[in-house]
Scaffold this motif. Structure first.
Motif, short mmCIF file in Angstrom:
data_model
loop_
_atom_site.label_atom_id
_atom_site.label_comp_id
_atom_site.label_asym_id
_atom_site.label_seq_id
_atom_site.Cartn_x
_atom_site.Cartn_y
_atom_site.Cartn_z
N UNK A 35 32.92 21.51 73.53
CA UNK A 35 32.49 21.99 74.84
C UNK A 35 31.80 23.35 74.71
N UNK A 36 30.79 23.56 75.54
CA UNK A 36 30.11 24.85 75.61
C UNK A 36 30.24 25.35 77.04
N UNK A 37 30.69 26.59 77.19
CA UNK A 37 30.81 27.19 78.52
C UNK A 37 29.75 28.27 78.66
N UNK A 38 28.97 28.17 79.74
CA UNK A 38 27.94 29.15 80.03
C UNK A 38 28.33 29.89 81.31
N UNK A 39 28.20 31.22 81.28
CA UNK A 39 28.37 32.02 82.49
C UNK A 39 26.95 32.41 82.91
N UNK A 40 26.56 31.97 84.11
CA UNK A 40 25.21 32.23 84.59
C UNK A 40 25.20 33.36 85.61
N UNK A 41 24.05 34.00 85.70
CA UNK A 41 23.85 35.11 86.64
C UNK A 41 24.16 34.64 88.06
N UNK A 42 24.72 35.54 88.86
CA UNK A 42 25.03 35.26 90.25
C UNK A 42 23.77 34.75 90.96
N UNK A 43 23.87 33.61 91.64
CA UNK A 43 22.74 33.04 92.35
C UNK A 43 21.97 31.99 91.54
N UNK A 44 22.32 31.82 90.25
CA UNK A 44 21.61 30.86 89.39
C UNK A 44 22.33 29.52 89.22
N UNK A 45 23.42 29.33 89.94
CA UNK A 45 24.21 28.11 89.79
C UNK A 45 23.39 26.86 90.15
N UNK A 46 22.64 26.93 91.22
CA UNK A 46 21.82 25.79 91.64
C UNK A 46 20.79 25.40 90.59
N UNK A 47 20.13 26.41 90.01
CA UNK A 47 19.16 26.15 88.94
C UNK A 47 19.84 25.48 87.74
N UNK A 48 21.02 25.99 87.40
CA UNK A 48 21.74 25.50 86.23
C UNK A 48 22.18 24.04 86.40
N UNK A 49 22.62 23.68 87.60
CA UNK A 49 23.10 22.32 87.83
C UNK A 49 21.94 21.36 88.08
N UNK A 50 20.99 21.80 88.89
CA UNK A 50 19.84 20.95 89.22
C UNK A 50 20.17 19.95 90.31
#
Length: 143
Positions: A35-50
């Motif tokens: 498993x790889x866990x990424x912490x994304x910048x606040x507000x980037x969750x939508x971009x990350x999930x798609x």
């Protein structure tokens, strides 16, 4: 606290950012659980999930392992909630122990406590590591 990334973590971060457009703030590779866990910048969750989880599915195929995405927050309380999601927490209290270290005291029911801890304690251990790296919270205590 500055974070030193391994060559593999840097490779995964670059791949993730190129595929999603989301900015990665932290990355943990768990070889034991693939498993790889990424912490994304606040507000980037939508971009990350798609749309419909499409983007994260492509990333999972590209890295050949499970992918977990957590949204960073400047608010320690909110970040702890993000780390322990999908567990529903009743309260999060950030306090200091006798040594002056920040600790998070989390209150939840037994069902959500099991979710927060995860199989063999994997979720809570990952949460403790990221809380320390991002907010200098040395421990998370579940009650």
């Amino acid at each position: 606290m500055s974070i030193k990334f391994s060559a593999n973590e840097i490779r995964f971060i670059a791949l993730f950012e190129n595929m999603t457009g989301a900015m990665v703030k932290d990355c943990i590779i768990d070889d034991e659980n693939s498993k790889v866990t990424f912490v994304v910048k606040n507000g980037n969750m939508g971009l990350a999930i798609g749309k419909g989880g499409n983007t994260v599915s492509k990333v999972k195929r590209a890295v050949g392992r499970g992918v977990e995405i957590i949204e960073l927050s400047d608010d320690s309380d909110e970040f702890i909630r993000n780390l322990l999601s999908p567990a529903e927490l009743e309260s999060v209290k950030i306090t200091k122990n006798k040594k002056g270290e920040k600790i998070a005291i989390v209150t939840t029911d037994n069902t959500n406590k099991r979710i927060a801890i995860g199989k063999s304690g994997i979720n809570i251990e990952r949460a403790k590591l990221l809380a320390d790296r991002q907010h200098e919270i040395s421990n998370i205590i579940l009650k």
